[in-house]
Design an enzyme around this catalytic site. Structure first.
Site, mmCIF file in Angstrom:
data_model
loop_
_atom_site.group_PDB
_atom_site.id
_atom_site.type_symbol
_atom_site.label_atom_id
_atom_site.label_comp_id
_atom_site.label_asym_id
_atom_site.label_seq_id
_atom_site.Cartn_x
_atom_site.Cartn_y
_atom_site.Cartn_z
ATOM 1 N N ASN A 11 76.109 -29.321 -113.559
ATOM 2 C CA ASN A 11 75.241 -30.062 -112.733
ATOM 3 C C ASN A 11 74.402 -28.539 -111.958
ATOM 4 O O ASN A 11 75.283 -28.044 -111.207
ATOM 5 C CB ASN A 11 75.589 -30.972 -111.427
ATOM 6 C CG ASN A 11 74.982 -31.357 -110.426
ATOM 7 O OD1 ASN A 11 73.714 -30.835 -110.417
ATOM 8 N ND2 ASN A 11 75.434 -31.909 -109.324
ATOM 9 N N LYS A 13 72.267 -28.449 -109.385
ATOM 10 C CA LYS A 13 71.833 -28.665 -108.395
ATOM 11 C C LYS A 13 70.722 -28.068 -107.963
ATOM 12 O O LYS A 13 69.898 -27.782 -109.038
ATOM 13 C CB LYS A 13 73.323 -28.259 -107.437
ATOM 14 C CG LYS A 13 74.435 -28.972 -107.668
ATOM 15 C CD LYS A 13 75.450 -28.842 -106.609
ATOM 16 C CE LYS A 13 76.599 -29.611 -107.028
ATOM 17 N NZ LYS A 13 77.827 -29.777 -106.300
ATOM 18 N N HIS A 97 75.119 -38.906 -106.429
ATOM 19 C CA HIS A 97 75.875 -37.913 -106.213
ATOM 20 C C HIS A 97 76.299 -37.735 -104.720
ATOM 21 O O HIS A 97 75.301 -38.057 -103.812
ATOM 22 C CB HIS A 97 75.255 -36.355 -106.492
ATOM 23 C CG HIS A 97 75.991 -35.220 -106.527
ATOM 24 N ND1 HIS A 97 76.445 -34.519 -105.523
ATOM 25 C CD2 HIS A 97 76.751 -34.696 -107.591
ATOM 26 C CE1 HIS A 97 77.331 -33.558 -105.581
ATOM 27 N NE2 HIS A 97 77.423 -33.441 -106.915
ATOM 28 N N GLU A 99 76.265 -35.641 -102.461
ATOM 29 C CA GLU A 99 75.381 -34.760 -101.817
ATOM 30 C C GLU A 99 74.115 -35.505 -101.553
ATOM 31 O O GLU A 99 73.267 -35.114 -100.344
ATOM 32 C CB GLU A 99 74.905 -33.661 -102.584
ATOM 33 C CG GLU A 99 76.128 -32.555 -102.496
ATOM 34 C CD GLU A 99 76.233 -31.377 -103.584
ATOM 35 O OE1 GLU A 99 75.167 -31.255 -104.400
ATOM 36 O OE2 GLU A 99 77.318 -30.585 -103.559
ATOM 37 N N GLU A 182 84.422 -37.613 -108.190
ATOM 38 C CA GLU A 182 84.181 -36.375 -107.604
ATOM 39 C C GLU A 182 84.809 -36.624 -106.339
ATOM 40 O O GLU A 182 83.927 -37.030 -105.256
ATOM 41 C CB GLU A 182 82.715 -36.226 -107.620
ATOM 42 C CG GLU A 182 82.087 -35.763 -108.950
ATOM 43 C CD GLU A 182 80.939 -34.757 -109.012
ATOM 44 O OE1 GLU A 182 80.800 -33.828 -109.724
ATOM 45 O OE2 GLU A 182 80.205 -34.747 -107.991
ATOM 46 N N GLY A 188 82.612 -27.686 -104.346
ATOM 47 C CA GLY A 188 82.184 -26.461 -103.829
ATOM 48 C C GLY A 188 83.049 -25.861 -102.801
ATOM 49 O O GLY A 188 82.860 -24.730 -102.313
ATOM 50 N N SER A 228 85.214 -28.433 -108.192
ATOM 51 C CA SER A 228 85.757 -27.059 -108.478
ATOM 52 C C SER A 228 86.467 -26.944 -109.843
ATOM 53 O O SER A 228 87.472 -26.393 -110.054
ATOM 54 C CB SER A 228 86.690 -26.748 -107.226
ATOM 55 O OG SER A 228 86.203 -26.861 -106.251
HETATM 56 P P1 13P Z 1 81.530 -27.772 -107.997
HETATM 57 O O1 13P Z 1 81.906 -27.725 -109.523
HETATM 58 O O2 13P Z 1 80.710 -26.762 -107.606
HETATM 59 O O3 13P Z 1 82.648 -27.951 -107.095
HETATM 60 O O4 13P Z 1 80.626 -29.111 -107.835
HETATM 61 C C1 13P Z 1 81.003 -30.212 -108.375
HETATM 62 C C2 13P Z 1 79.864 -31.037 -108.588
HETATM 63 O O5 13P Z 1 79.309 -31.609 -107.361
HETATM 64 C C3 13P Z 1 79.157 -31.515 -109.653
HETATM 65 O O6 13P Z 1 78.321 -32.489 -109.594
#
Ligand code: 13P
Length: 265
Positions: A11, A13, A97, A99, A182, A188, A228
């Site tokens: 992803n 983003k 997601h 976010e 997740e 992150g 992560s």
């Molecule tokens: P990270 O791997 O940067 O923690 O992000 C995970 C994520 O949100 C994948 O959709």
């Protein structure tokens, strides 16, 4: 270890231009294609989909989007439909997601400026149905915040997200479905969920699907872990019984790291 084909989805983003994204894909495509027993997916921003669609046309590496609107067309400024994704041979699409639900592991801008992008359990359900209509595999994200985990509500929160997101879904449609656990607090932040605990939650998701949709669908569904994931922790995560791959954020932007994670799968 399960017999389900492992799936590694990157992803990206809101990172990389279309040209930068093309260069990244070119640098790991050969390695990814050589791992025939792993499904690899890249989810770039919308604007990079046309270019990557060209590059991946004859590749085993699949293309994914990061969101979708649930109607085919209409006066919905700024949105993109499953019909429009289908035109560019998009095979997967992330839905719900954290976010987009407005639940952040790391918040770099004031919360009031981001809000929750209008994502609700109800819209997530509509998006999943729209993707099924076009034969696109939804990757539905579920997960708890740190406060919810500390209050002992992890399983309750995730079951509620599954119940709302999969409302009305028919067992026959489940072959397209992918779940991604997740934990919001691991996204992150560098804090990875302990592999045993991540596996327990993924097993709980599988049990929920068996009890509420169909046992066969539960056995076949791929459940990813995200939060992560790095080359250093990937092998341990993939060595569990119920985790069938990863949804990778930050590390998917680094071709060497992404390739190492694909190798670990
Ligand atoms: P990270 O791997 O940067 O923690 O992000 C995970 C994520 O949100 C994948 O959709």
């Amino acid at each position: 270890m399960s017999t389900r084909t492992k799936l590694i989805a990157g992803n990206w983003k809101m990172n990389l231009t279309s040209a930068e994204g093309a260069a990244r894909v070119e640098s790991f495509i050969q390695h990814a294609e050589s791992k025939e027993d792993v499904d690899v997916v890249v989810c770039p921003p919308y604007l990079a989909l046309p270019k990557l669609s060209e590059i991946l046309k004859y590749s085993s590496v699949k293309l994914g989007a990061q969101d979708v609107f649930w109607l085919d067309s209409g006066a919905y400024t700024g949105n993109v439909s499953a019909r429009q994704l289908y035109e560019f041979c998009v095979d997967y699409c992330i839905v719900g997601h954290s976010e987009r639900r407005g639940r952040f592991g790391v918040m770099e801008v004031p919360e009031s400026t981001v809000g929750y992008f209008g994502e609700t359990d109800e819209t997530i359900n509509l998006k999943i149905q729209a993707l099924f209509k076009y034969g696109i595999n939804p990757i539905m994200c579920v997960g708890e915040t740190l406060a919810e985990r500390e209050a002992g509500k992890t399983d309750e929160v995730i079951c509620a997200q599954l119940a709302a997101g999969l409302k009305g879904v028919h067992p026959a449609e489940m072959h397209l479905f992918v779940a991604a656990y997740e934990p919001v607090w691991a996204i992150g932040t560098g804090k990875v969920c302990d592999a045993d605990e991540a596996n327990r939650v993924c097993g709980m998701i599988r049990t929920w699907i068996a009890e509420n949709i169909e046992v066969e669908a539960a056995n076949d569904v791929r459940i990813l872990y995200g939060g992560s994931v790095k080359p250093g922790n990937a092998a341990e995560i993939f060595g569990t019984s119920d985790i069938d791959g990863a949804l990778v954020g930050g590390a998917s932007l680094k071709p060497e790291d992404f390739s190492a994670i694909v190798s670990a799968a």
